[in-house]
Design a protein around this motif. Structure first.
Motif, PDB file in Angstrom:
ATOM      1  N   GLY A   1     -81.083  26.708 -45.179  1.00  0.00           N
ATOM      2  CA  GLY A   1     -79.958  27.621 -45.338  1.00  0.00           C
ATOM      3  C   GLY A   1     -79.066  27.672 -44.110  1.00  0.00           C
ATOM      4  O   GLY A   1     -77.858  27.858 -44.220  1.00  0.00           O
TER       5      GLY A   1
ATOM      6  N   GLN B   1     -85.588  26.864 -61.481  1.00  0.00           N
ATOM      7  CA  GLN B   1     -84.668  26.161 -60.593  1.00  0.00           C
ATOM      8  C   GLN B   1     -84.620  24.660 -60.843  1.00  0.00           C
ATOM      9  O   GLN B   1     -83.771  23.978 -60.246  1.00  0.00           O
ATOM     10  CB  GLN B   1     -85.077  26.403 -59.127  1.00  0.00           C
ATOM     11  CG  GLN B   1     -85.067  27.856 -58.700  1.00  0.00           C
ATOM     12  CD  GLN B   1     -83.682  28.467 -58.747  1.00  0.00           C
ATOM     13  OE1 GLN B   1     -82.672  27.789 -58.560  1.00  0.00           O
ATOM     14  NE2 GLN B   1     -83.620  29.773 -59.009  1.00  0.00           N
TER      15      GLN B   1
ATOM     16  N   GLY C   1     -85.062  32.818 -56.918  1.00  0.00           N
ATOM     17  CA  GLY C   1     -84.412  33.568 -57.982  1.00  0.00           C
ATOM     18  C   GLY C   1     -84.915  34.988 -58.114  1.00  0.00           C
ATOM     19  O   GLY C   1     -85.875  35.413 -57.457  1.00  0.00           O
ATOM     20  N   ARG C   2     -84.245  35.722 -58.982  1.00  0.00           N
ATOM     21  CA  ARG C   2     -84.616  37.122 -59.208  1.00  0.00           C
ATOM     22  C   ARG C   2     -86.005  37.257 -59.814  1.00  0.00           C
ATOM     23  O   ARG C   2     -86.732  38.216 -59.532  1.00  0.00           O
ATOM     24  CB  ARG C   2     -83.581  37.779 -60.128  1.00  0.00           C
ATOM     25  CG  ARG C   2     -82.204  37.934 -59.501  1.00  0.00           C
ATOM     26  CD  ARG C   2     -82.218  38.995 -58.414  1.00  0.00           C
ATOM     27  NE  ARG C   2     -80.907  39.152 -57.790  1.00  0.00           N
ATOM     28  CZ  ARG C   2     -80.630  40.086 -56.877  1.00  0.00           C
ATOM     29  NH1 ARG C   2     -81.574  40.909 -56.503  1.00  0.00           N
ATOM     30  NH2 ARG C   2     -79.424  40.157 -56.352  1.00  0.00           N
TER      31      ARG C   2
ATOM     32  N   HIS D   1     -79.114  24.408 -57.203  1.00  0.00           N
ATOM     33  CA  HIS D   1     -79.165  25.441 -56.178  1.00  0.00           C
ATOM     34  C   HIS D   1     -79.778  24.875 -54.908  1.00  0.00           C
ATOM     35  O   HIS D   1     -80.635  23.979 -54.955  1.00  0.00           O
ATOM     36  CB  HIS D   1     -79.974  26.644 -56.660  1.00  0.00           C
ATOM     37  CG  HIS D   1     -79.251  27.462 -57.678  1.00  0.00           C
ATOM     38  ND1 HIS D   1     -79.847  28.493 -58.374  1.00  0.00           N
ATOM     39  CD2 HIS D   1     -77.963  27.408 -58.128  1.00  0.00           C
ATOM     40  CE1 HIS D   1     -78.974  29.031 -59.200  1.00  0.00           C
ATOM     41  NE2 HIS D   1     -77.829  28.392 -59.073  1.00  0.00           N
ATOM     42  N   HIS D   2     -79.351  25.422 -53.779  1.00  0.00           N
ATOM     43  CA  HIS D   2     -79.876  24.977 -52.492  1.00  0.00           C
ATOM     44  C   HIS D   2     -80.085  26.195 -51.602  1.00  0.00           C
ATOM     45  O   HIS D   2     -79.476  27.252 -51.787  1.00  0.00           O
ATOM     46  CB  HIS D   2     -78.906  23.998 -51.812  1.00  0.00           C
ATOM     47  CG  HIS D   2     -78.619  22.776 -52.633  1.00  0.00           C
ATOM     48  ND1 HIS D   2     -79.502  21.742 -52.763  1.00  0.00           N
ATOM     49  CD2 HIS D   2     -77.520  22.429 -53.366  1.00  0.00           C
ATOM     50  CE1 HIS D   2     -78.982  20.801 -53.536  1.00  0.00           C
ATOM     51  NE2 HIS D   2     -77.781  21.203 -53.912  1.00  0.00           N
TER      52      HIS D   2
ATOM     53  N   GLN E   1     -80.675  30.188 -52.440  1.00  0.00           N
ATOM     54  CA  GLN E   1     -80.435  30.319 -53.875  1.00  0.00           C
ATOM     55  C   GLN E   1     -81.626  29.840 -54.704  1.00  0.00           C
ATOM     56  O   GLN E   1     -81.707  30.145 -55.894  1.00  0.00           O
ATOM     57  CB  GLN E   1     -79.193  29.516 -54.261  1.00  0.00           C
ATOM     58  CG  GLN E   1     -77.910  30.054 -53.670  1.00  0.00           C
ATOM     59  CD  GLN E   1     -76.710  29.203 -54.052  1.00  0.00           C
ATOM     60  OE1 GLN E   1     -76.845  28.093 -54.565  1.00  0.00           O
ATOM     61  NE2 GLN E   1     -75.504  29.728 -53.819  1.00  0.00           N
TER      62      GLN E   1
END
Length: 292
Positions: free
Chosen positions: A120, A192, A204-205, A197-198, A201
């Motif tokens: 990130g 995912q 997830g929820r 996504h990277h 992200q």
């Protein structure tokens, strides 16, 4: 995390005061780590999820440290003699394997979160870490589940119902929490897999919410662990607890050495010499023939 030291006749940590203090600190640190873990997952719902990941890293470091401490304490309980495992299977399945597996699971969990943080921050060029991070987020709680299953192998034949209830009050929340964390990681990897996504992200929820419930069970188990340590210390100090012994003659071997008797190997050699001397004395002696 396991606190089997409180139920063995071969106690560790030295004198009673220092032993009690070490066990209280150990149990308190695990409860603190479980609460920090819960806070880290809850922080993922905020606008600054990186702060939550930092809390998760702190929690995993504390949990790994506590389990390595338990491993050393359990090994010290039988003088680091790994050969005694052949006399008492519980030594291998619980007192050795559980803290080791739990610590390794915490390390994998820590590395998974760390890789996501690095990706990130650095962005492009670190995408190869993502796959390893997702796999580590699965492997970590899986090892926790394995450790929790091994932890249920504790069998205290001399313990009363009160001690057994205290033990189950710790085992069940730990096992349930580890299972929920494993399910959360598996569901997250499945969700995912088809998305581009990277970085952060990738969390997830679904992973966050299921992990929150799992960490709630871990915090409950940590609280029950503190209660168990306190109760068993009180019972032990009052002389009302018959502590479990190492099976298969392992306790007798340790007791003889702790009391300053002849070391085990030298004692066996001396027994062998005595048997050979006795056999030689029992053999009929050939008398010389009389002279004519």
């Amino acid at each position: 995390m396991v606190k089997l030291a409180s139920a063995r006749e071969g106690r560790m940590y030295g004198p009673r005061v220092s032993r009690h203090r070490a066990e209280y600190i150990n149990a308190g640190l695990y409860l603190f780590a479980a609460v920090v873990l819960l806070g880290g997952f809850v922080a993922q719902l905020s606008t600054e999820p990186k702060s939550g990941l930092v809390l998760l890293l702190i929690a995993f470091v504390v949990i790994a440290t506590v389990n390595f401490h338990d491993l050393v304490a359990h090994l010290a309980g039988y003088d680091y003699r790994l050969s005694l495992m052949e006399y008492d299977v519980q030594l291998a399945l619980v007192e050795f394997a559980v803290p080791l597996v739990q610590a390794l699971g915490s390390i994998l969990f820590f590395l998974g979160i760390l890789f996501l943080l690095i990706q990130g921050e650095k962005g492009n060029g670190y995408y190869k870490l993502e796959k390893h991070a997702v796999n580590m987020l699965i492997a970590g709680p899986v090892l926790w589940v394995v450790g929790s299953i091994h932890n249920s192998c504790q069998v205290y034949e001399r313990a009363d119902a009160h001690v057994q209830i205290l033990q189950q009050g710790v085992h069940i929340p730990f096992l349930t929490g580890s299972l929920l964390l494993t399910v959360a990681s598996i569901l997250n990897a499945h969700d995912q897999s088809g998305l581009d996504h990277h970085g952060l992200q990738l969390l997830g929820r679904t992973w966050v919410w299921v992990s929150i419930f799992g960490s709630l069970f871990l915090a409950t188990g940590g609280f029950m662990n503190v209660v168990k340590v306190f109760e068993m210390q009180q019972i032990s100090d009052g002389g009302r607890l018959r502590l479990e012994r190492l099976r298969g003659g392992a306790q007798e071997r340790l007791t003889r050495e702790w009391e300053g008797q002849v070391p085990l190997i030298l004692e066996e050699e001396e027994d062998h010499r005595r048997r050979r001397r006795r056999q030689s004395q029992e053999e009929p002696k050939l008398l010389p023939a009389p002279t004519p």
